[in-house]
Design a protein around this motif. Structure first.
Motif, PDB file in Angstrom:
ATOM      1  N   MET A  36       0.818  -1.206   0.000  1.00 23.16           N
ATOM      2  CA  MET A  36       0.000   0.000   0.000  1.00 23.16           C
ATOM      3  C   MET A  36       0.861   1.270   0.000  1.00 23.16           C
ATOM      4  N   ILE A  37       1.936   1.252   0.751  1.00 27.67           N
ATOM      5  CA  ILE A  37       2.833   2.416   0.759  1.00 27.67           C
ATOM      6  C   ILE A  37       3.454   2.602  -0.617  1.00 27.67           C
ATOM      7  N   ALA A  38       3.879   1.506  -1.243  1.00 28.88           N
ATOM      8  CA  ALA A  38       4.478   1.585  -2.579  1.00 28.88           C
ATOM      9  C   ALA A  38       3.485   2.166  -3.586  1.00 28.88           C
ATOM     10  N   VAL A  39       2.228   1.773  -3.481  1.00 35.29           N
ATOM     11  CA  VAL A  39       1.194   2.325  -4.372  1.00 35.29           C
ATOM     12  C   VAL A  39       0.951   3.793  -4.050  1.00 35.29           C
TER      13      VAL A  39
ATOM     14  N   LEU B 160       9.276 -11.805  -0.626  1.00 34.25           N
ATOM     15  CA  LEU B 160       8.772 -10.528  -0.142  1.00 34.25           C
ATOM     16  C   LEU B 160       8.399  -9.649  -1.334  1.00 34.25           C
ATOM     17  N   LEU B 161       7.424  -8.767  -1.116  1.00 31.16           N
ATOM     18  CA  LEU B 161       6.973  -7.908  -2.209  1.00 31.16           C
ATOM     19  C   LEU B 161       8.105  -7.062  -2.776  1.00 31.16           C
TER      20      LEU B 161
ATOM     21  N   GLU C 122      12.934  -7.508  -8.725  1.00 29.76           N
ATOM     22  CA  GLU C 122      13.268  -8.466  -9.782  1.00 29.76           C
ATOM     23  C   GLU C 122      12.537  -8.169 -11.080  1.00 29.76           C
ATOM     24  N   LYS C 123      11.350  -7.573 -10.990  1.00 24.11           N
ATOM     25  CA  LYS C 123      10.568  -7.250 -12.179  1.00 24.11           C
ATOM     26  C   LYS C 123      10.828  -5.808 -12.646  1.00 24.11           C
ATOM     27  N   ASN C 124      11.837  -5.171 -12.056  1.00 19.16           N
ATOM     28  CA  ASN C 124      12.201  -3.781 -12.400  1.00 19.16           C
ATOM     29  C   ASN C 124      11.043  -2.805 -12.215  1.00 19.16           C
ATOM     30  N   MET C 125      10.216  -3.066 -11.207  1.00 16.27           N
ATOM     31  CA  MET C 125       9.111  -2.168 -10.900  1.00 16.27           C
ATOM     32  C   MET C 125       9.523  -1.111  -9.873  1.00 16.27           C
ATOM     33  N   MET C 126      10.512  -1.468  -9.031  1.00 18.79           N
ATOM     34  CA  MET C 126      11.002  -0.542  -8.006  1.00 18.79           C
ATOM     35  C   MET C 126      12.512  -0.629  -7.925  1.00 18.79           C
TER      36      MET C 126
ATOM     37  N   GLN D 204      13.030   3.352   1.001  1.00 17.99           N
ATOM     38  CA  GLN D 204      12.141   4.423   1.468  1.00 17.99           C
ATOM     39  C   GLN D 204      10.848   3.849   2.040  1.00 17.99           C
ATOM     40  N   VAL D 205      10.308   2.834   1.396  1.00 22.93           N
ATOM     41  CA  VAL D 205       9.093   2.185   1.907  1.00 22.93           C
ATOM     42  C   VAL D 205       9.392   1.511   3.240  1.00 22.93           C
ATOM     43  N   LEU D 206      10.506   0.803   3.322  1.00 23.90           N
ATOM     44  CA  LEU D 206      10.877   0.140   4.580  1.00 23.90           C
ATOM     45  C   LEU D 206      11.094   1.157   5.694  1.00 23.90           C
TER      46      LEU D 206
END
Length: 91
Positions: free
Chosen positions: A19-22, A51-52, A58-62, A69-71
């Motif tokens: 949710m934070i990432a979104v 883990l998300l 791995e999918k180059n989304m983040m 920053q999310v952590l």
């Protein structure tokens, strides 16, 4: 940290991480759903749980910086919760 407690923390943080990432615009809701589906598929196939953040990376989304920053936000939320509980117990 006890093995059971570690699992509790991972479950608690897992949903919040997504949710934070979104909310920060790092991933879309559809990307989060895709990553969550991958987690469930792995779990049902008895493959190691991912883990998300790992899936997103791995999918180059983040990027690693975004994951950190999310952590950091998750940790700060946890500290605030503990502080509020501590203050409540004192009163």
């Amino acid at each position: 940290m006890a093995k059971g407690r570690r699992g509790d923390v991972l479950v608690e943080f897992s949903g919040r991480f997504g949710m934070i990432a979104v909310n920060r615009g790092y991933v879309t809701p559809d990307q989060l759903k895709e990553a969550l589906a991958e987690q469930v598929d792995d779990d049902l196939a008895f493959r190691p749980h991912q883990l998300l953040g790992n899936i997103f990376f791995e999918k180059n989304m983040m990027s690693l910086t975004q994951i950190e920053q999310v952590l950091d936000e998750l940790v700060m939320e946890k500290i605030k919760q503990k502080s509020a509980v501590s203050k409540k117990k004192k009163t």
